[in-house]
Design an enzyme around this catalytic site. Structure first.
Site, PDB file in Angstrom:
ATOM      1  N   TYR A   1      12.946  39.236  34.565  1.00 47.55           N
ATOM      2  CA  TYR A   1      13.696  38.540  36.154  1.00 47.55           C
ATOM      3  C   TYR A   1      13.259  39.862  37.206  1.00 47.55           C
ATOM      4  O   TYR A   1      13.948  41.165  36.951  1.00 47.55           O
ATOM      5  CB  TYR A   1      14.917  37.831  35.986  1.00 47.55           C
ATOM      6  CG  TYR A   1      15.323  37.601  35.693  1.00 47.55           C
ATOM      7  CD1 TYR A   1      14.432  36.438  36.570  1.00 47.55           C
ATOM      8  CD2 TYR A   1      15.404  36.629  34.469  1.00 47.55           C
ATOM      9  CE1 TYR A   1      14.599  34.583  36.299  1.00 47.55           C
ATOM     10  CE2 TYR A   1      15.500  35.438  34.046  1.00 47.55           C
ATOM     11  CZ  TYR A   1      15.129  34.600  35.644  1.00 47.55           C
ATOM     12  OH  TYR A   1      15.458  33.220  35.326  1.00 47.55           O
TER      13      TYR A   1
ATOM     14  N   GLU B   1      13.904  37.953  40.935  1.00 43.78           N
ATOM     15  CA  GLU B   1      14.170  37.469  41.548  1.00 43.78           C
ATOM     16  C   GLU B   1      13.848  38.567  43.031  1.00 43.78           C
ATOM     17  O   GLU B   1      14.626  39.091  43.129  1.00 43.78           O
ATOM     18  CB  GLU B   1      15.468  36.731  41.633  1.00 43.78           C
ATOM     19  CG  GLU B   1      15.424  35.568  41.648  1.00 43.78           C
ATOM     20  CD  GLU B   1      16.399  34.858  40.507  1.00 43.78           C
ATOM     21  OE1 GLU B   1      17.407  34.955  41.481  1.00 43.78           O
ATOM     22  OE2 GLU B   1      16.564  33.480  40.263  1.00 43.78           O
TER      23      GLU B   1
ATOM     24  N   ASP C   1      -5.671  22.965  51.426  1.00 39.64           N
ATOM     25  CA  ASP C   1      -5.012  23.817  49.921  1.00 39.64           C
ATOM     26  C   ASP C   1      -6.865  23.974  49.302  1.00 39.64           C
ATOM     27  O   ASP C   1      -8.061  22.923  48.739  1.00 39.64           O
ATOM     28  CB  ASP C   1      -5.020  22.510  49.811  1.00 39.64           C
ATOM     29  CG  ASP C   1      -3.999  21.860  47.934  1.00 39.64           C
ATOM     30  OD1 ASP C   1      -5.324  23.048  47.181  1.00 39.64           O
ATOM     31  OD2 ASP C   1      -4.048  21.863  47.502  1.00 39.64           O
TER      32      ASP C   1
ATOM     33  N   THR D   1      -4.672  27.308  43.600  1.00 41.20           N
ATOM     34  CA  THR D   1      -3.946  27.764  42.120  1.00 41.20           C
ATOM     35  C   THR D   1      -4.745  28.702  41.377  1.00 41.20           C
ATOM     36  O   THR D   1      -5.878  29.119  42.553  1.00 41.20           O
ATOM     37  CB  THR D   1      -4.714  26.610  41.246  1.00 41.20           C
ATOM     38  OG1 THR D   1      -6.292  26.361  41.438  1.00 41.20           O
ATOM     39  CG2 THR D   1      -4.020  25.649  41.396  1.00 41.20           C
TER      40      THR D   1
ATOM     41  N   LYS E   1      -8.681  28.093  38.163  1.00 38.25           N
ATOM     42  CA  LYS E   1     -10.023  27.635  38.477  1.00 38.25           C
ATOM     43  C   LYS E   1     -10.892  28.086  38.799  1.00 38.25           C
ATOM     44  O   LYS E   1     -11.251  29.175  38.228  1.00 38.25           O
ATOM     45  CB  LYS E   1      -9.937  26.041  39.386  1.00 38.25           C
ATOM     46  CG  LYS E   1      -7.832  25.605  39.046  1.00 38.25           C
ATOM     47  CD  LYS E   1      -7.990  23.913  40.199  1.00 38.25           C
ATOM     48  CE  LYS E   1      -7.290  23.204  39.373  1.00 38.25           C
ATOM     49  NZ  LYS E   1      -6.458  22.981  40.529  1.00 38.25           N
TER      50      LYS E   1
ATOM     51  N   ARG F   1      -3.154  30.764  35.202  1.00 42.46           N
ATOM     52  CA  ARG F   1      -2.577  29.692  35.485  1.00 42.46           C
ATOM     53  C   ARG F   1      -1.139  29.901  36.629  1.00 42.46           C
ATOM     54  O   ARG F   1      -0.203  30.666  36.465  1.00 42.46           O
ATOM     55  CB  ARG F   1      -1.631  28.975  34.652  1.00 42.46           C
ATOM     56  CG  ARG F   1      -1.048  27.784  34.801  1.00 42.46           C
ATOM     57  CD  ARG F   1      -1.528  26.674  32.996  1.00 42.46           C
ATOM     58  NE  ARG F   1      -3.527  26.414  32.720  1.00 42.46           N
ATOM     59  CZ  ARG F   1      -3.427  25.926  33.912  1.00 42.46           C
ATOM     60  NH1 ARG F   1      -3.175  24.891  34.227  1.00 42.46           N
ATOM     61  NH2 ARG F   1      -5.186  25.256  32.874  1.00 42.46           N
TER      62      ARG F   1
HETATM   63  N1  PLP Z   1      -4.715  20.919  44.535  1.00 45.22           N
HETATM   64  C1  PLP Z   1      -5.333  20.786  44.505  1.00 45.22           C
HETATM   65  C2  PLP Z   1      -5.996  20.589  45.396  1.00 45.22           C
HETATM   66  C3  PLP Z   1      -5.934  20.247  42.892  1.00 45.22           C
HETATM   67  O1  PLP Z   1      -6.841  19.706  42.424  1.00 45.22           O
HETATM   68  C4  PLP Z   1      -4.560  20.766  41.860  1.00 45.22           C
HETATM   69  C5  PLP Z   1      -4.710  20.301  40.409  1.00 45.22           C
HETATM   70  O2  PLP Z   1      -5.257  19.945  39.878  1.00 45.22           O
HETATM   71  C6  PLP Z   1      -2.929  21.653  42.412  1.00 45.22           C
HETATM   72  C7  PLP Z   1      -3.107  21.343  43.805  1.00 45.22           C
HETATM   73  C8  PLP Z   1      -2.276  21.642  41.549  1.00 45.22           C
HETATM   74  O3  PLP Z   1      -1.927  22.357  40.809  1.00 45.22           O
HETATM   75  P1  PLP Z   1      -1.054  22.532  39.957  1.00 45.22           P
HETATM   76  O4  PLP Z   1      -2.080  21.626  38.515  1.00 45.22           O
HETATM   77  O5  PLP Z   1      -1.475  23.889  38.914  1.00 45.22           O
HETATM   78  O6  PLP Z   1      -0.094  22.298  39.777  1.00 45.22           O
END
Ligand code: PLP
Length: 437
Positions: A54, A56, A203, A229, A232, A238
């Site tokens: 842990y 936090e 994003d 993320t 990918k 993950r």
């Molecule tokens: N943002 C985008 C553009 C994504 O393609 C994804 C997942 O496919 C996410 C956020 C969310 O990621 P997670 O599946 O790890 O929650």
């Protein structure tokens, strides 16, 4: 550390399922663009006993003792994130992409703010659920509005986005997608955000690896906050990662912990530190450009096979094709591909008239196959098999024959993360009988 966590002591049912999934991942052409193969080292860190801890709080400011190792470890991941992306601040604690995105909105839109509007690409045209879709909590806590792509070209139309932004006057303009095969002009999005007084949130979940590898322009000089993320194209464990300008640092950190999360997943943070080290090597830039070359080769070959590719091709790691041109919906096409050992996913095409569970398109990508070392010739071959599998979707023997060829090809390109071991092909069972859900 060993290549992979010991499986000693696993109960036979779990052990059997893991063994079979291992074989499936090895012998299948992994074409889902959001998936990849991590290295043995990333896998070892993910499976390490850091999962017991842990932590936090943040480095050197914790609510639990015993952080002698965890503090420098998390700091290492933070420093590597900042250096690799050129960011002023990094938070490596988000459990995944969706919590990272929620934290970004929470940080950028103060709880007392009157303007709670976010403006993002609609899900149907390539945006993500967390970009304010009605079934996502992001639309419950914030007022979601959307822009689209151009009806004829299926490309982002920045003049139209600017017009929509003037109309909506969002607090946050979102740039980024889960299914958009072209370059996103983050500089242009920043100009639009600035004109309407919005913060720019980018994003880059899908393209983070291309960004650090120099195969896609970076949003970092332009964005207030960037999320991604880590599993990918970045080829890490993950998880999620937030990057921001210093002025948002405190709000971002507070939004993640204690705002939305408790103890961080320290094993994933260690694996991220390892993945960032790998992504900083010159070979990763070569990987990123090969990902784009391979995706382009697949798109080109599909077009030659008479399969319409949305926007006519790709500039990144993914492409979307219209399966209806081959006489079936996207779900039927994706299932036929799966039976042939070609793993993609059914996906809506822009302005789709079919249902979300059985849309018109199939989304595929090149990140995982490129990690195995497949090149242009193999990518073209995979595209030919895709078209053949969909055309022969009602011929089990033909699908099984393609699956056997796919397995031969995969065997010739060993996957990372398997510790150099080759899974027993017999674990797969007979071709074209073990799938089709
Ligand atoms: N943002 C985008 C553009 C994504 O393609 C994804 C997942 O496919 C996410 C956020 C969310 O990621 P997670 O599946 O790890 O929650």
């Amino acid at each position: 550390m060993t290549h992979r966590p010991s499986s000693a002591g696993l109960d036979p049912t779990v052990a059997d399922l893991l063994q079979r999934e291992r074989a499936r991942q090895y012998y299948t052409a992994k074409l889902i663009p959001s998936e990849n193969y991590v290295s043995d080292a990333v896998l070892a860190a993910t499976g390490s006993l850091l999962t017991n801890k842990y932590a936090e709080g943040y480095p050197y400011k914790r609510y639990y003792e015993g952080q002698q190792i965890i503090d420098p470890l998390e700091q290492l991941a933070i420093d590597r994130s900042k250096a690799l992306f050129g960011a002023e601040h990094a938070n490596v604690q988000p459990y995944s992409g969706s919590p990272a995105n929620l934290a970004a909105y929470v940080a950028l839109i103060d709880k007392k703010a009157e303007n709670r509007r976010i403006l993002a690409l609609s899900l149907a045209e390539g945006g993500h659920l967390t970009h304010g879709h009605s079934v996502s909590v992001t639309s419950r806590f914030f007022e979601a509005h959307h822009y689209s792509v151009d009806r004829d070209t299926c490309l982002l139309d920045y003049d139209a986005i600017a017009a929509r932004a003037r109309e909506v006057r969002p607090a946050v303009l979102v740039a980024g997608a889960t299914c958009y095969p072209r370059i996103i002009d983050f500089a242009r999005m920043a100009a639009i955000a600035q004109e309407v007084g919005a913060a720019l949130f980018c994003d880059i979940a899908h393209i983070a690896g291309l960004v650090v590898g120099g195969a896609h322009p970076s949003p970092l000089p332009h964005a207030d906050v960037v999320s991604t993320t880590t599993h990918k194209t970045l080829r890490g464990p993950r998880g999620g990662l937030l990057l921001c300008q210093e002025r948002w640092a405190r709000a971002i950190d507070r939004a993640v912990f204690p705002g939305l999360q408790g103890g961080p997943h320290v094993h994933a943070i260690a694996a991220l530190a390892q993945a960032l080290h790998e992504a900083a090597q010159p070979s990763f830039a070569a990987y990123a450009s090969a990902v784009v070359d391979n995706a382009r080769a697949m798109a080109d070959e599909l077009l030659r096979q008479g399969v319409p590719v949305i926007t006519g091709g790709t500039d990144n790691h993914l492409l979307l094709f219209d399966a209806t041109a081959l006489g079936c919906g996207g779900k039927t096409a994706a299932v036929a591909m799966d039976l042939a050992g070609l793993e993609g996913n059914a996906n809506a095409i822009p302005f789709d008239t079919r249902k979300p569970m059985d849309p018109s398109g199939v989304r595929i990508g090149s990140p995982a196959l490129t990690s195995r070392g497949l090149g242009l010739a193999e990518s073209r071959q995979v595209a030919r098999w895709i078209a053949e599998a969909i055309r022969k979707r009602e011929e089990p023997a033909a699908l099984a024959a393609i699956a056997e060829q796919v397995r031969d090809l995969m065997a010739a390109f060993p996957a990372p993360g398997f510790g150099g071991e080759v899974p027993d092909r017999a674990l797969l069972g007979p071709s074209a009988l073990g799938s089709g859900a």
